[in-house]
Design a protein around this motif. Structure first.
Motif, PDB file in Angstrom:
ATOM      1  N   HIS A  69       0.838  -1.195   0.000  1.00 35.81           N
ATOM      2  CA  HIS A  69       0.000   0.000   0.000  1.00 35.81           C
ATOM      3  C   HIS A  69       0.880   1.256   0.000  1.00 35.81           C
ATOM      4  CE1 HIS A  69      -3.011  -2.937   1.662  1.00 35.81           C
ATOM      5  NE2 HIS A  69      -3.702  -2.356   0.697  1.00 35.81           N
ATOM      6  N   THR A  70       1.664   1.390  -1.048  1.00 37.89           N
ATOM      7  CA  THR A  70       2.549   2.542  -1.192  1.00 37.89           C
ATOM      8  C   THR A  70       1.781   3.718  -1.796  1.00 37.89           C
ATOM      9  OG1 THR A  70       3.180   1.876  -3.418  1.00 37.89           O
ATOM     10  CG2 THR A  70       4.528   1.002  -1.599  1.00 37.89           C
ATOM     11  N   ASP A  71       2.419   4.879  -1.844  1.00 37.34           N
ATOM     12  CA  ASP A  71       1.802   6.029  -2.499  1.00 37.34           C
ATOM     13  C   ASP A  71       1.501   5.715  -3.965  1.00 37.34           C
ATOM     14  OD1 ASP A  71       1.938   7.495  -0.161  1.00 37.34           O
ATOM     15  OD2 ASP A  71       3.738   8.605  -0.756  1.00 37.34           O
ATOM     16  N   ARG A  72       2.391   4.987  -4.606  1.00 34.70           N
ATOM     17  CA  ARG A  72       2.190   4.606  -6.004  1.00 34.70           C
ATOM     18  C   ARG A  72       0.950   3.705  -6.146  1.00 34.70           C
ATOM     19  NH1 ARG A  72       6.756   1.677  -9.778  1.00 34.70           N
ATOM     20  NH2 ARG A  72       5.462   1.514 -11.628  1.00 34.70           N
ATOM     21  N   TYR A  73       0.798   2.794  -5.204  1.00 34.47           N
ATOM     22  CA  TYR A  73      -0.372   1.912  -5.214  1.00 34.47           C
ATOM     23  C   TYR A  73      -1.658   2.738  -5.099  1.00 34.47           C
ATOM     24  CZ  TYR A  73      -4.089  -0.937  -3.385  1.00 34.47           C
ATOM     25  OH  TYR A  73      -5.306  -1.500  -3.189  1.00 34.47           O
ATOM     26  N   TRP A  74      -1.723   3.647  -4.116  1.00 32.89           N
ATOM     27  CA  TRP A  74      -2.934   4.449  -3.917  1.00 32.89           C
ATOM     28  C   TRP A  74      -3.198   5.358  -5.103  1.00 32.89           C
ATOM     29  CZ3 TRP A  74      -6.411   2.582  -1.048  1.00 32.89           C
ATOM     30  CH2 TRP A  74      -6.088   1.857   0.101  1.00 32.89           C
ATOM     31  N   ALA A  75      -2.151   5.798  -5.785  1.00 36.57           N
ATOM     32  CA  ALA A  75      -2.334   6.589  -7.004  1.00 36.57           C
ATOM     33  C   ALA A  75      -2.993   5.736  -8.086  1.00 36.57           C
ATOM     34  CB  ALA A  75      -0.997   7.133  -7.494  1.00 36.57           C
ATOM     35  N   GLU A  76      -2.647   4.475  -8.148  1.00 32.80           N
ATOM     36  CA  GLU A  76      -3.278   3.555  -9.100  1.00 32.80           C
ATOM     37  C   GLU A  76      -4.753   3.352  -8.760  1.00 32.80           C
ATOM     38  OE1 GLU A  76      -3.589   1.020 -12.393  1.00 32.80           O
ATOM     39  OE2 GLU A  76      -2.021   2.439 -11.842  1.00 32.80           O
ATOM     40  N   VAL A  77      -5.064   3.198  -7.484  1.00 34.72           N
ATOM     41  CA  VAL A  77      -6.460   3.082  -7.057  1.00 34.72           C
ATOM     42  C   VAL A  77      -7.217   4.355  -7.451  1.00 34.72           C
ATOM     43  CG1 VAL A  77      -8.027   2.875  -5.091  1.00 34.72           C
ATOM     44  CG2 VAL A  77      -5.942   1.494  -5.160  1.00 34.72           C
ATOM     45  N   ALA A  78      -6.630   5.518  -7.178  1.00 39.10           N
ATOM     46  CA  ALA A  78      -7.276   6.796  -7.496  1.00 39.10           C
ATOM     47  C   ALA A  78      -7.468   6.976  -8.995  1.00 39.10           C
ATOM     48  CB  ALA A  78      -6.462   7.953  -6.934  1.00 39.10           C
TER      49      ALA A  78
END
Length: 103
Positions: A69-78
């Protein structure tokens, strides 16, 4: 299958077309992935409102590109679901009601 029809458009949107999906008992996890080509959705997730099922689907599809659950991961979710934070909060509230019914 209802779930596969929901997964398809989200998978296409997130660049994961052709992903497999199965319904399983996942303990206290809403969903899981093998990190490659397949997501699992907990049977209890299907008791949620469709918008929250969609959030779990997107959450797991994003894990196909990264298991943390990295910042990159959450950016993908967003990218896939711009209002994911609202849905995540709703899931927290709705989830308590479902899990407390489990025996």
């Amino acid at each position: 299958m209802w779930l596969q029809r929901r997964v398809g458009p989200w998978a296409s949107r997130m660049g994961a077309a052709g992903v497999g999906v199965a319904v399983r008992d996942l303990g206290y996890r809403w969903g899981s992935t093998n990190g490659n080509t397949h997501i699992n959705i907990h049977w209890a997730t299907l008791q949620l409102a469709p918008s929250l099922v969609d959030y779990v689907i997107v959450h797991e599809l994003a894990h196909l590109k990264g298991l943390n659950h990295t910042d990159r991961y959450w950016a993908e979710v967003a990218r896939g679901m711009p209002d994911y934070e609202r849905r995540r909060d709703e899931l927290t509230t709705a989830g308590v009601k479902i899990w407390t019914c489990r025996g």
